[in-house]
Write a protein that holds these residues in place. Structure first.
Motif, PDB file in Angstrom:
ATOM      1  N   ALA A 188       0.835  -1.205   0.000  1.00 24.68           N
ATOM      2  CA  ALA A 188       0.000   0.000   0.000  1.00 24.68           C
ATOM      3  C   ALA A 188       0.865   1.249   0.000  1.00 24.68           C
ATOM      4  CB  ALA A 188      -0.931  -0.009   1.210  1.00 24.68           C
ATOM      5  N   LEU A 189       1.919   1.243   0.802  1.00 22.50           N
ATOM      6  CA  LEU A 189       2.791   2.410   0.889  1.00 22.50           C
ATOM      7  C   LEU A 189       3.497   2.674  -0.428  1.00 22.50           C
ATOM      8  CD1 LEU A 189       3.815   4.534   2.886  1.00 22.50           C
ATOM      9  CD2 LEU A 189       5.662   2.973   3.492  1.00 22.50           C
ATOM     10  N   ASP A 190       3.976   1.624  -1.071  1.00 24.60           N
ATOM     11  CA  ASP A 190       4.632   1.788  -2.375  1.00 24.60           C
ATOM     12  C   ASP A 190       3.680   2.443  -3.378  1.00 24.60           C
ATOM     13  OD1 ASP A 190       6.875   0.586  -1.328  1.00 24.60           O
ATOM     14  OD2 ASP A 190       6.448  -1.385  -2.194  1.00 24.60           O
ATOM     15  N   LEU A 191       2.421   2.069  -3.312  1.00 25.49           N
ATOM     16  CA  LEU A 191       1.420   2.638  -4.213  1.00 25.49           C
ATOM     17  C   LEU A 191       1.127   4.091  -3.849  1.00 25.49           C
ATOM     18  CD1 LEU A 191      -0.419   1.634  -6.567  1.00 25.49           C
ATOM     19  CD2 LEU A 191      -2.173   1.191  -4.845  1.00 25.49           C
ATOM     20  N   LEU A 192       0.969   4.353  -2.559  1.00 21.86           N
ATOM     21  CA  LEU A 192       0.635   5.700  -2.099  1.00 21.86           C
ATOM     22  C   LEU A 192       1.727   6.707  -2.419  1.00 21.86           C
ATOM     23  CD1 LEU A 192      -0.869   4.690   1.358  1.00 21.86           C
ATOM     24  CD2 LEU A 192      -2.118   5.835  -0.478  1.00 21.86           C
ATOM     25  N   GLU A 193       2.968   6.274  -2.395  1.00 21.13           N
ATOM     26  CA  GLU A 193       4.076   7.186  -2.661  1.00 21.13           C
ATOM     27  C   GLU A 193       4.124   7.642  -4.117  1.00 21.13           C
ATOM     28  OE1 GLU A 193       7.414   5.017  -1.176  1.00 21.13           O
ATOM     29  OE2 GLU A 193       7.203   5.836   0.870  1.00 21.13           O
ATOM     30  N   GLN A 194       3.394   6.967  -4.985  1.00 19.86           N
ATOM     31  CA  GLN A 194       3.331   7.359  -6.397  1.00 19.86           C
ATOM     32  C   GLN A 194       2.156   8.289  -6.678  1.00 19.86           C
ATOM     33  OE1 GLN A 194       3.367   3.814  -8.893  1.00 19.86           O
ATOM     34  NE2 GLN A 194       4.513   2.691  -7.324  1.00 19.86           N
ATOM     35  N   MET A 195       1.304   8.527  -5.665  1.00 17.10           N
ATOM     36  CA  MET A 195       0.066   9.275  -5.882  1.00 17.10           C
ATOM     37  C   MET A 195       0.212  10.723  -5.425  1.00 17.10           C
ATOM     38  SD  MET A 195      -2.741   6.494  -4.591  1.00 17.10           S
ATOM     39  CE  MET A 195      -4.086   7.659  -4.925  1.00 17.10           C
ATOM     40  N   PRO A 196      -0.603  11.624  -5.996  1.00 14.06           N
ATOM     41  CA  PRO A 196      -0.629  13.001  -5.500  1.00 14.06           C
ATOM     42  C   PRO A 196      -1.059  13.026  -4.032  1.00 14.06           C
ATOM     43  CG  PRO A 196      -1.771  12.818  -7.604  1.00 14.06           C
ATOM     44  CD  PRO A 196      -1.500  11.426  -7.141  1.00 14.06           C
TER      45      PRO A 196
END
Length: 219
Positions: A188-196
């Motif tokens: 989840a964190l890896d994904l969130l770090e790519q988001m605005p």
């Protein structure tokens, strides 16, 4: 082909020009009335002129390979104008005649979803995937259905298919939420770090960091 088109302003202009040229050619020969009405209706549907499109489709007497197209486009018009029961009837007819038509199953799943018949919607969307495994769109609605009832494992499975093929900020956000609820914090964190960044995303990132014992980064 029409169903899978993604129009920019320029490609829509080309689609209309091609359709108008095709209509002009078809009208020169007798016996092409059904094709003319179908093509004209498709342009009107794509333009959001649903009542006019329906009038075109209602004039056709489709047979053979034209019938599935007319039924599908008619059902879409009926759906867009809020006539869900009629849209369901047209799509059910199409599914019975063309059981491997992935778009018929997908649209019937959409109609069932809007009617609140979630089990039936899931069945049709799964049938759409079985008929065409390359189409990400049934996965999107399936993911939303599972997400809404907090079945996060199934939701994450389908959201992964969506974000792998299509840029969708809502799907990406809901995938991150699903992964967090499943305690898959690093993914989840890896994904969130790519988001605005947003307040909700920052809160989720902090939750993941705390769960991973990264207290300093969670602040």
């Amino acid at each position: 082909v029409y169903e899978t088109m993604r129009f920019t302003a320029e490609s829509y202009k080309l689609f209309v020009e091609w359709s108008q040229a095709s209509i002009a050619l078809l009208e020169k020969r007798p016996g092409n009335e059904n094709y003319v009405d179908c093509l004209r209706g498709a342009v009107l549907l794509r333009s959001g002129r649903y009542p006019e499109a329906l009038r075109c489709f209602s004039r056709t007497r489709p047979e053979g390979h034209l019938r599935p197209t007319v039924l599908l486009l008619t059902a879409q018009c009926l759906y867009r104008t809020g006539r869900l029961a009629e849209s369901e009837w047209a799509l059910s007819q199409l599914v019975s005649e063309s059981p491997h038509d992935s778009q018929a199953h997908r649209w019937l799943g959409i109609v069932y979803h809007d009617l609140g018949a979630m089990d039936a919607a899931i069945g049709e969307l799964e049938a759409a995937i079985a008929a065409n495994s390359t189409d990400w769109r049934p996965h999107g609605l399936l993911a939303q259905i599972y997400f809404d009832v907090e079945q996060y494992s199934q939701a994450a499975e389908h959201y992964r298919r969506v974000v792998a093929h299509h840029v969708d900020s809502t799907a990406t956000q809901n995938l991150a939420i699903s992964l967090t609820r499943l305690q898959k914090f690093q993914e989840a964190l890896d994904l969130l770090e790519q988001m605005p960044r947003s307040a909700e995303m920052l809160a989720l990132m902090a939750e993941c960091q705390l769960a991973l014992n990264n207290q300093a980064r969670a602040k």
